[in-house]
Design an enzyme around this catalytic site. Structure first.
Site, PDB file in Angstrom:
ATOM      1  N   GLN A   1       0.824  -1.222   0.000  1.00 10.89           N
ATOM      2  CA  GLN A   1       0.000   0.000   0.000  1.00 10.89           C
ATOM      3  C   GLN A   1       0.854   1.267   0.000  1.00 10.89           C
ATOM      4  O   GLN A   1       0.328   2.364  -0.168  1.00 10.89           O
ATOM      5  CB  GLN A   1      -0.922   0.014   1.227  1.00 10.89           C
ATOM      6  CG  GLN A   1      -2.016  -1.046   1.192  1.00 10.89           C
ATOM      7  CD  GLN A   1      -3.085  -0.783   0.132  1.00 10.89           C
ATOM      8  OE1 GLN A   1      -3.300   0.347  -0.294  1.00 10.89           O
ATOM      9  NE2 GLN A   1      -3.760  -1.827  -0.300  1.00 10.89           N
TER      10      GLN A   1
ATOM     11  N   ALA B   1       2.098  -3.770  -8.650  1.00 10.93           N
ATOM     12  CA  ALA B   1       1.857  -2.697  -9.628  1.00 10.93           C
ATOM     13  C   ALA B   1       0.431  -2.165  -9.649  1.00 10.93           C
ATOM     14  O   ALA B   1       0.218  -0.980  -9.887  1.00 10.93           O
ATOM     15  CB  ALA B   1       2.229  -3.194 -11.029  1.00 10.93           C
TER      16      ALA B   1
ATOM     17  N   THR C   1       8.373 -18.243 -16.510  1.00 14.88           N
ATOM     18  CA  THR C   1       8.693 -17.237 -17.533  1.00 14.88           C
ATOM     19  C   THR C   1       8.207 -15.865 -17.076  1.00 14.88           C
ATOM     20  O   THR C   1       7.066 -15.723 -16.625  1.00 14.88           O
ATOM     21  CB  THR C   1       8.011 -17.629 -18.869  1.00 14.88           C
ATOM     22  OG1 THR C   1       8.485 -18.926 -19.223  1.00 14.88           O
ATOM     23  CG2 THR C   1       8.328 -16.633 -19.967  1.00 14.88           C
TER      24      THR C   1
ATOM     25  N   CYS D   1      -9.822  -8.631  -0.035  1.00  7.50           N
ATOM     26  CA  CYS D   1      -9.716 -10.086  -0.007  1.00  7.50           C
ATOM     27  C   CYS D   1     -10.637 -10.696   1.042  1.00  7.50           C
ATOM     28  O   CYS D   1     -11.003 -11.852   0.935  1.00  7.50           O
ATOM     29  CB  CYS D   1      -8.286 -10.493   0.289  1.00  7.50           C
ATOM     30  SG  CYS D   1      -7.110  -9.309  -0.279  1.00  7.50           S
TER      31      CYS D   1
HETATM   32  N1  PLP Z   1      -0.319  -6.687   1.104  1.00  2.00           N
HETATM   33  C1  PLP Z   1      -1.119  -5.634   1.277  1.00  2.00           C
HETATM   34  C2  PLP Z   1      -0.853  -4.669   2.384  1.00  2.00           C
HETATM   35  C3  PLP Z   1      -2.204  -5.424   0.406  1.00  2.00           C
HETATM   36  O1  PLP Z   1      -3.005  -4.383   0.578  1.00  2.00           O
HETATM   37  C4  PLP Z   1      -2.428  -6.375  -0.630  1.00  2.00           C
HETATM   38  C5  PLP Z   1      -3.602  -6.232  -1.524  1.00  2.00           C
HETATM   39  O2  PLP Z   1      -4.578  -5.591  -1.225  1.00  2.00           O
HETATM   40  C6  PLP Z   1      -1.547  -7.447  -0.776  1.00  2.00           C
HETATM   41  C7  PLP Z   1      -0.500  -7.574   0.111  1.00  2.00           C
HETATM   42  C8  PLP Z   1      -1.711  -8.434  -1.889  1.00  2.00           C
HETATM   43  O3  PLP Z   1      -1.357  -7.844  -3.119  1.00  2.00           O
HETATM   44  P1  PLP Z   1      -1.847  -8.442  -4.515  1.00  2.00           P
HETATM   45  O4  PLP Z   1      -3.283  -8.079  -4.653  1.00  2.00           O
HETATM   46  O5  PLP Z   1      -0.986  -7.756  -5.533  1.00  2.00           O
HETATM   47  O6  PLP Z   1      -1.616  -9.900  -4.474  1.00  2.00           O
END
Ligand code: PLP
Length: 402
Positions: free
Chosen positions: A193, A215, A252, A340
């Site tokens: 973040q 990204a 890859t 998530c």
């Molecule tokens: N770590 C933090 C603090 C995040 O906010 C997130 C995604 O929201 C992730 C890890 C995971 O990243 P990604 O969605 O690129 O897998």
């Protein structure tokens, strides 16, 4: 039931407002344009030893050099991964595996992203011991608890730079200094973040050994991220396969993704300071209006030490999910909990860790601002929030009327 006031607000707005930039950002035009050739005519495998491969390899290495420069790292210290989740898994599990001969104790916090948290839980089942540090009511990691937790057999400390739900910024430099008093301990920072939003220069953050970034949090493409691995840091691969990325990450490489990420990061770094001021002003305006105009509301996370674009509220007597859906029906995209975990009915572990009661944690609403957000968007959001909160409370048996 949609009451008259809500339909009136909807008529006023009649547009969509995206306030979920912590979940993901749109792909900026410049990054998209930079990627285009690598989604079409330049398609070699960077590991192939012919002209097609060399062309792809050149683009990949230029992207790596660009990212390293922005982050104040050496080119060879940047590994490409599929995103923040993989970077966190590789850092935590890879360091634990590489160092297990020296000890089996890991320290992290109670408010980490599941990518770190669940990796630690899995490692516990494999014989590692994990200390989950408490945080204060604003979400700042307790440094005395960190000092007390460090042991002779501690091999890794993993603490996030800024929290994805409540936006609180952790004192990474101070944590690094404490960790390095025990010099054998690796320090991993989940900066997913933070990179692109805050200054995360690794020539300044000298105690950080591993740092994750992704990204799609800074207007680059989804499905590509990176892990900074400071020179000399031992790391085991967590995938079995080819020997790409110096044997640390089989598979890859995503050349187009790497090129898009490099372009997005370069531009984010150029715009960072000005954008942080603009977003902080909008954020503060939002916070002041919500707390001032909606009764029984609270701000979660630190008032000042927070990401420029993050505001996370709790509203008593309300379900966060209902709030998100009602707001969405009005064209406003916010969230409750992290992207998530928003499919889960359990209250957020972050909100519980800062001491909220279950009911209060259930009534949270996260608003994360970004490049396209205007003051009008914020004012429309406040008006919509006021009416939706009132409507939901009017229906709630928990809310005492009178
Ligand atoms: N770590 C933090 C603090 C995040 O906010 C997130 C995604 O929201 C992730 C890890 C995971 O990243 P990604 O969605 O690129 O897998």
């Amino acid at each position: 039931m949609v009451n008259f006031w809500i339909s009136e607000v909807y008529d006023i707005m009649n547009k969509r407002i995206y306030l979920d930039h912590a979940a993901t950002t749109y792909l900026r035009q410049e990054a998209f344009s930079a990627m285009m050739p690598y989604l079409g005519e330049i398609y070699g495998n960077p590991s192939s030893i012919h002209a097609f491969g060399f062309e792809a390899r050149r683009a990949l290495e230029a992207a790596r050099a660009q990212i390293a420069e922005v982050l104040g790292a050496k080119t060879e210290e940047i590994l490409f991964t599929s995103g923040g989740t993989e970077s966190d898994n590789l850092a935590v599990r890879g360091a634990a595996q590489a160092k297990k001969g020296k000890g089996r104790h890991i320290i992290t916090s109670q408010i980490e992203h599941p990518a770190v948290m669940k990796t630690c839980r899995a490692l516990e089942k494999e014989g590692f011991e994990v200390t989950y540090l408490p945080v204060d009511q604003d979400g700042i990691v307790n440094l005395e608890a960190l000092k007390a937790a460090l042991r002779e057999d501690t091999i890794l400390v993993s603490i996030m730079a800024a929290n994805n739900e409540i936006g609180t910024i952790e004192p990474i430099e101070e944590i690094g200094r404490i960790v390095k008093e025990k010099s054998k301990v690796y320090f991993h920072v989940d900066a997913v973040q933070a990179v692109g939003v805050m200054d995360m220069s690794l020539d300044r953050l000298i105690d950080v050994d591993l740092m994750s970034f992704s990204a799609h949090k800074f207007y680059g493409p989804a499905g590509i991220g990176g892990l900074f691995v400071r020179k000399g840091t031992r790391l085991s691969s967590i995938l079995t396969g080819g020997s790409q990325e110096k044997g640390k990450r089989a598979g890859t490489e995503n050349v187009a993704g790497a090129v898009g990420m490099a372009e997005a990061l370069k531009l984010a770094a150029q715009e960072r300071e000005e954008e942080a001021v603009r977003l902080s002003e909008l954020r503060d305006h939002l916070i002041e209006r919500v707390l001032g105009e909606i009764p029984d509301s609270r701000l979660n996370g630190h008032r000042q030490k927070r990401l420029p674009g993050n505001a996370n509220f709790s509203f008593d007597y309300i379900e966060g999910e209902s709030l998100v859906m009602r707001m969405s029906a009005l064209g406003i995209a916010g969230s409750t909990g992290s992207a998530c975990s928003s499919a889960s009915l359990n209250p957020s572990h972050v909100l519980l860790a800062i001491g909220l009661k279950h009911e209060t944690a259930h009534g949270s609403y996260r608003v994360t601002l970004g490049k396209a957000t205007t003051r009008q968007d914020i004012d429309d959001t406040v008006e919509a929030l006021k009416s939706v909160v009132k409507e939901l409370r009017d229906m709630s048996p928990l809310c005492q009327k009178g």
